[in-house]
Design a protein around this motif. Structure first.
Motif, PDB file in Angstrom:
ATOM      1  N   TRP A 162       0.832  -1.197   0.000  1.00  0.00           N
ATOM      2  CA  TRP A 162       0.000   0.000   0.000  1.00  0.00           C
ATOM      3  C   TRP A 162       0.874   1.257   0.000  1.00  0.00           C
ATOM      4  CZ3 TRP A 162      -5.107   0.943  -0.616  1.00  0.00           C
ATOM      5  CH2 TRP A 162      -5.564   2.219  -0.295  1.00  0.00           C
ATOM      6  N   SER A 163       1.899   1.276   0.827  1.00  0.00           N
ATOM      7  CA  SER A 163       2.776   2.439   0.910  1.00  0.00           C
ATOM      8  C   SER A 163       3.516   2.652  -0.408  1.00  0.00           C
ATOM      9  CB  SER A 163       3.792   2.261   2.047  1.00  0.00           C
ATOM     10  OG  SER A 163       3.145   2.118   3.287  1.00  0.00           O
ATOM     11  N   ALA A 164       3.968   1.555  -1.032  1.00  0.00           N
ATOM     12  CA  ALA A 164       4.701   1.671  -2.284  1.00  0.00           C
ATOM     13  C   ALA A 164       3.803   2.178  -3.409  1.00  0.00           C
ATOM     14  CB  ALA A 164       5.306   0.317  -2.661  1.00  0.00           C
ATOM     15  N   VAL A 165       2.578   1.663  -3.479  1.00  0.00           N
ATOM     16  CA  VAL A 165       1.645   2.111  -4.520  1.00  0.00           C
ATOM     17  C   VAL A 165       1.254   3.569  -4.300  1.00  0.00           C
ATOM     18  CG1 VAL A 165      -0.694   1.800  -5.417  1.00  0.00           C
ATOM     19  CG2 VAL A 165       0.766  -0.182  -5.049  1.00  0.00           C
ATOM     20  N   SER A 166       1.067   3.951  -3.039  1.00  0.00           N
ATOM     21  CA  SER A 166       0.666   5.323  -2.736  1.00  0.00           C
ATOM     22  C   SER A 166       1.787   6.327  -2.959  1.00  0.00           C
ATOM     23  CB  SER A 166       0.199   5.414  -1.275  1.00  0.00           C
ATOM     24  OG  SER A 166      -0.871   4.541  -1.027  1.00  0.00           O
ATOM     25  N   GLY A 167       3.035   5.891  -2.841  1.00  0.00           N
ATOM     26  CA  GLY A 167       4.153   6.825  -2.903  1.00  0.00           C
ATOM     27  C   GLY A 167       4.898   6.857  -4.210  1.00  0.00           C
ATOM     28  N   GLY A 168       4.514   6.042  -5.188  1.00  0.00           N
ATOM     29  CA  GLY A 168       5.240   6.023  -6.446  1.00  0.00           C
ATOM     30  C   GLY A 168       4.410   5.462  -7.576  1.00  0.00           C
ATOM     31  N   SER A 169       5.040   5.283  -8.711  1.00  0.00           N
ATOM     32  CA  SER A 169       4.362   4.722  -9.878  1.00  0.00           C
ATOM     33  C   SER A 169       4.214   3.211  -9.720  1.00  0.00           C
ATOM     34  CB  SER A 169       5.181   5.025 -11.135  1.00  0.00           C
ATOM     35  OG  SER A 169       6.425   4.322 -11.093  1.00  0.00           O
ATOM     36  N   PRO A 170       3.360   2.589 -10.533  1.00  0.00           N
ATOM     37  CA  PRO A 170       3.244   1.129 -10.463  1.00  0.00           C
ATOM     38  C   PRO A 170       4.571   0.404 -10.667  1.00  0.00           C
ATOM     39  CG  PRO A 170       1.416   2.036 -11.712  1.00  0.00           C
ATOM     40  CD  PRO A 170       2.357   3.168 -11.430  1.00  0.00           C
ATOM     41  N   ALA A 171       5.407   0.937 -11.588  1.00  0.00           N
ATOM     42  CA  ALA A 171       6.705   0.294 -11.811  1.00  0.00           C
ATOM     43  C   ALA A 171       7.597   0.411 -10.585  1.00  0.00           C
ATOM     44  CB  ALA A 171       7.394   0.930 -13.020  1.00  0.00           C
ATOM     45  N   GLN A 172       7.581   1.581  -9.949  1.00  0.00           N
ATOM     46  CA  GLN A 172       8.383   1.773  -8.735  1.00  0.00           C
ATOM     47  C   GLN A 172       7.874   0.882  -7.603  1.00  0.00           C
ATOM     48  OE1 GLN A 172       7.827   6.032  -8.447  1.00  0.00           O
ATOM     49  NE2 GLN A 172       9.941   6.433  -9.090  1.00  0.00           N
ATOM     50  N   ALA A 173       6.544   0.771  -7.489  1.00  0.00           N
ATOM     51  CA  ALA A 173       5.975  -0.095  -6.462  1.00  0.00           C
ATOM     52  C   ALA A 173       6.372  -1.552  -6.685  1.00  0.00           C
ATOM     53  CB  ALA A 173       4.448   0.040  -6.454  1.00  0.00           C
ATOM     54  N   GLY A 174       6.347  -1.979  -7.940  1.00  0.00           N
ATOM     55  CA  GLY A 174       6.765  -3.344  -8.238  1.00  0.00           C
ATOM     56  C   GLY A 174       8.220  -3.581  -7.901  1.00  0.00           C
ATOM     57  N   LEU A 175       9.051  -2.574  -8.143  1.00  0.00           N
ATOM     58  CA  LEU A 175      10.474  -2.699  -7.828  1.00  0.00           C
ATOM     59  C   LEU A 175      10.690  -2.834  -6.322  1.00  0.00           C
ATOM     60  CD1 LEU A 175      13.379  -2.660  -8.888  1.00  0.00           C
ATOM     61  CD2 LEU A 175      13.339  -0.164  -8.660  1.00  0.00           C
ATOM     62  N   VAL A 176       9.955  -2.031  -5.537  1.00  0.00           N
ATOM     63  CA  VAL A 176      10.074  -2.119  -4.084  1.00  0.00           C
ATOM     64  C   VAL A 176       9.677  -3.510  -3.600  1.00  0.00           C
ATOM     65  CG1 VAL A 176       9.089  -1.296  -1.906  1.00  0.00           C
ATOM     66  CG2 VAL A 176       9.787   0.345  -3.656  1.00  0.00           C
ATOM     67  N   MET A 177       8.596  -4.051  -4.161  1.00  0.00           N
ATOM     68  CA  MET A 177       8.118  -5.367  -3.726  1.00  0.00           C
ATOM     69  C   MET A 177       9.068  -6.487  -4.156  1.00  0.00           C
ATOM     70  SD  MET A 177       5.490  -4.596  -2.029  1.00  0.00           S
ATOM     71  CE  MET A 177       4.854  -6.240  -1.704  1.00  0.00           C
ATOM     72  N   ALA A 178       9.830  -6.229  -5.235  1.00  0.00           N
ATOM     73  CA  ALA A 178      10.729  -7.273  -5.745  1.00  0.00           C
ATOM     74  C   ALA A 178      12.106  -7.242  -5.111  1.00  0.00           C
ATOM     75  CB  ALA A 178      10.869  -7.134  -7.261  1.00  0.00           C
ATOM     76  N   VAL A 179      12.438  -6.154  -4.387  1.00  0.00           N
ATOM     77  CA  VAL A 179      13.775  -5.994  -3.829  1.00  0.00           C
ATOM     78  C   VAL A 179      14.139  -7.158  -2.910  1.00  0.00           C
ATOM     79  CG1 VAL A 179      15.075  -4.628  -2.145  1.00  0.00           C
ATOM     80  CG2 VAL A 179      13.990  -3.510  -4.081  1.00  0.00           C
ATOM     81  N   ALA A 180      13.176  -7.641  -2.127  1.00  0.00           N
ATOM     82  CA  ALA A 180      13.465  -8.689  -1.142  1.00  0.00           C
ATOM     83  C   ALA A 180      13.853 -10.014  -1.789  1.00  0.00           C
ATOM     84  CB  ALA A 180      12.272  -8.891  -0.224  1.00  0.00           C
ATOM     85  N   ALA A 181      13.398 -10.230  -3.029  1.00  0.00           N
ATOM     86  CA  ALA A 181      13.621 -11.541  -3.642  1.00  0.00           C
ATOM     87  C   ALA A 181      15.091 -11.808  -3.929  1.00  0.00           C
ATOM     88  CB  ALA A 181      12.801 -11.649  -4.929  1.00  0.00           C
ATOM     89  N   VAL A 182      15.859 -10.762  -4.241  1.00  0.00           N
ATOM     90  CA  VAL A 182      17.252 -10.970  -4.652  1.00  0.00           C
ATOM     91  C   VAL A 182      18.117 -11.499  -3.500  1.00  0.00           C
ATOM     92  CG1 VAL A 182      19.314  -9.865  -5.574  1.00  0.00           C
ATOM     93  CG2 VAL A 182      17.055  -9.254  -6.477  1.00  0.00           C
ATOM     94  N   PRO A 183      18.190 -10.819  -2.344  1.00  0.00           N
ATOM     95  CA  PRO A 183      19.015 -11.373  -1.259  1.00  0.00           C
ATOM     96  C   PRO A 183      18.465 -12.683  -0.718  1.00  0.00           C
ATOM     97  CG  PRO A 183      17.767  -9.476  -0.475  1.00  0.00           C
ATOM     98  CD  PRO A 183      17.608  -9.513  -1.966  1.00  0.00           C
ATOM     99  N   ARG A 184      17.143 -12.842  -0.776  1.00  0.00           N
ATOM    100  CA  ARG A 184      16.567 -14.100  -0.294  1.00  0.00           C
ATOM    101  C   ARG A 184      17.069 -15.269  -1.126  1.00  0.00           C
ATOM    102  NH1 ARG A 184      10.653 -13.234   0.002  1.00  0.00           N
ATOM    103  NH2 ARG A 184      10.729 -13.573  -2.246  1.00  0.00           N
ATOM    104  N   ALA A 185      17.092 -15.101  -2.446  1.00  0.00           N
ATOM    105  CA  ALA A 185      17.561 -16.177  -3.319  1.00  0.00           C
ATOM    106  C   ALA A 185      19.066 -16.396  -3.185  1.00  0.00           C
ATOM    107  CB  ALA A 185      17.191 -15.870  -4.765  1.00  0.00           C
ATOM    108  N   LEU A 186      19.839 -15.290  -3.117  1.00  0.00           N
ATOM    109  CA  LEU A 186      21.301 -15.400  -3.085  1.00  0.00           C
ATOM    110  C   LEU A 186      21.828 -15.953  -1.766  1.00  0.00           C
ATOM    111  CD1 LEU A 186      22.348 -12.056  -4.851  1.00  0.00           C
ATOM    112  CD2 LEU A 186      22.314 -14.364  -5.819  1.00  0.00           C
ATOM    113  N   LEU A 187      21.120 -15.674  -0.666  1.00  0.00           N
ATOM    114  CA  LEU A 187      21.648 -16.000   0.658  1.00  0.00           C
ATOM    115  C   LEU A 187      20.960 -17.201   1.316  1.00  0.00           C
ATOM    116  CD1 LEU A 187      21.946 -12.367   2.081  1.00  0.00           C
ATOM    117  CD2 LEU A 187      23.735 -13.757   1.024  1.00  0.00           C
ATOM    118  N   MET A 188      19.984 -17.796   0.629  1.00  0.00           N
ATOM    119  CA  MET A 188      19.208 -18.866   1.255  1.00  0.00           C
ATOM    120  C   MET A 188      20.089 -20.040   1.697  1.00  0.00           C
ATOM    121  SD  MET A 188      15.971 -19.687   1.968  1.00  0.00           S
ATOM    122  CE  MET A 188      14.921 -18.879   0.778  1.00  0.00           C
ATOM    123  N   LEU A 189      21.011 -20.475   0.841  1.00  0.00           N
ATOM    124  CA  LEU A 189      21.858 -21.605   1.203  1.00  0.00           C
ATOM    125  C   LEU A 189      22.757 -21.253   2.392  1.00  0.00           C
ATOM    126  CD1 LEU A 189      22.893 -22.990  -2.304  1.00  0.00           C
ATOM    127  CD2 LEU A 189      21.072 -23.787  -0.789  1.00  0.00           C
ATOM    128  N   GLY A 190      23.245 -20.023   2.418  1.00  0.00           N
ATOM    129  CA  GLY A 190      24.019 -19.579   3.573  1.00  0.00           C
ATOM    130  C   GLY A 190      23.181 -19.563   4.839  1.00  0.00           C
TER     131      GLY A 190
END
Length: 418
Positions: A49-77
């Motif tokens: 909600w905060s991301a959609v309210s504070g930016g464009s749909p593309a920016q909101a999608g980017l904020v929601m996707a940020v968590a996926a990168v470290p989660r995938a890279l660091l899961m085995l660790g």
């Protein structure tokens, strides 16, 4: 027998003779897991909600996707950390960090409007913490419950997860409506905090390896865990089964369903009804395991439920009426929920507890790290060929996971302890 001996005998009746739903240890863990899951649901709603309210749909999608990168890279660790430090310590530290970070964000939003950068930073922290939290959560049940109760524990965990998903979103929405995102983030932080005393009260069974000094590096521990998986007759193939099932299942559910609802004219409410059907079926599977506690010929049942459930996934694209699609989703949820819970239970009963963090990390990496990569592919494929062929192809991948499970003797004959 003397009175003293009788008292001693009573005192030494193992906790594990109790069903999991009557064990204080399991109930503490379940309460902590439920509070954490509720906190997650409230947090993600407030973040979106905060991301959609504070930016464009593309920016909101980017904020929601940020968590996926470290989660995938660091899961085995994260799996290595769970095995080296102990899963309880890692889960407590993870929820403590989430609590402090979310409460800090809530305080910041009360005082100022920091912009999307603050939301992205918090999402990044959550991605790192998830990479530690998820393997540790998977490694906890065998340390607090006996092997013959692990299927029941998985059923209870499934019910807690569904409860968190069903109640968390409305709670987060109500908090946003009454007090804005800051209030919702504050409630999420409080829920994370509620898990901490329950986790702190857990008493884990020691492992034989815990008395030995580790002299290897974390990288060597990771390599050792992967060698253990590769050499295990059941667990190695089971990781392939989980990966295939996730690759075939997550695309249609997360991307294809939205496109299908738009093309059918069902609208957003239609997506809600289909997802409600899926949730109902999955909750039914969890309730079945919670009550029954044991599924005979678990490997065989797991393989067949995956193969049969694939038919319902493929049928979703060819059902023009919303009630029929919702009923098909109930079937998908029931069969996928049962096969998924059996996968988790078999991982925990087949795996040496000393390796369970690393094995849980490999299992989670497929669903949370690799499977989301299929989202853009699914969307592009539906744009080219329509939902029907794509849903059928996804169903074929799911069916392949079940067929593979049935083709591997060690998996087909796998049993849960009675």
């Amino acid at each position: 027998m003397t009175t003293t001996n009788a008292a001693t005998a009573t005192a030494t009746v193992p906790e594990a003779t109790r069903p999991a739903h009557r064990s204080p240890q399991v109930l503490r863990w379940l309460g902590a897991y439920t509070a954490s899951t509720l906190g997650d649901s409230v947090y993600y709603l407030a973040l979106s909600w905060s991301a959609v309210s504070g930016g464009s749909p593309a920016q909101a999608g980017l904020v929601m996707a940020v968590a996926a990168v470290p989660r995938a890279l660091l899961m085995l660790g994260g799996g290595v950390m769970a095995d080296r430090l102990g899963p309880r310590r890692v889960v407590i530290a993870s929820d403590a960090v989430r609590c402090l970070v979310v409460l800090g964000l809530a305080a910041t939003l009360f005082l100022a409007s920091p912009g999307l950068w603050a939301l992205a930073a918090v999402a990044l922290v959550f991605g790192v913490v998830d990479a530690l939290f998820l393997p540790a959560v998977g490694a906890l049940p065998p340390r607090i419950a006996e092997r013959d109760q692990l299927a029941r524990v998985q059923g209870m965990r499934g019910l807690a997860y569904r409860l968190g998903a069903v109640l968390g979103a409305p709670l987060g929405g109500l908090a946003v409506a009454l007090g804005g995102p800051a209030t919702a983030f504050g409630i999420a932080g409080i829920l994370f905090a509620l898990s901490l005393p329950l986790l702190g009260a857990l008493k884990l069974r020691p492992l034989p390896q815990e008395d030995e000094t580790r002299d290897g590096t974390a990288l060597r521990d990771l390599a050792d865990g992967l060698r253990y998986l590769r050499g295990h007759q059941a667990l190695g193939p089971l990781m392939i089964v989980v990966l295939l099932a996730d690759l075939g299942f997550t695309g249609p559910l997360n991307v294809g369903l939205a496109i299908l609802s738009e093309q059918r004219g069902w609208g957003a409410s239609g997506i809600g009804w289909v997802l409600a059907g899926f949730g109902t079926g999955a909750a039914g599977a969890s309730l079945l395991l919670t009550v029954k506690g044991h599924v005979p010929r678990a490997g065989l049942v797991m393989g067949w439920t995956m193969a049969v459930g694939a038919v319902s996934i493929g049928a979703l694209a060819y059902l023009p009426l919303l009630p029929l699609a919702a009923l098909a989703a109930v079937s998908v949820g029931l069969l996928a929920g049962l096969s998924g819970a059996l996968c988790n239970a078999l991982v925990q009963t087949e795996c040496d507890p000393a390796y369970l963090g690393r094995v849980s990390a490999v299992s989670s990496l497929g669903s949370l790290g690799l499977a989301p990569l299929s989202f853009p592919v699914t969307g592009a494929a539906i744009g080219l060929w329509g939902p029907g062929p794509v849903f059928v192809a996804s169903a074929a991948v799911c069916a392949l996971s079940g067929v593979y499970a049935l083709a591997v003797p060690a998996l087909r004959r796998a049993e849960l302890p009675k």
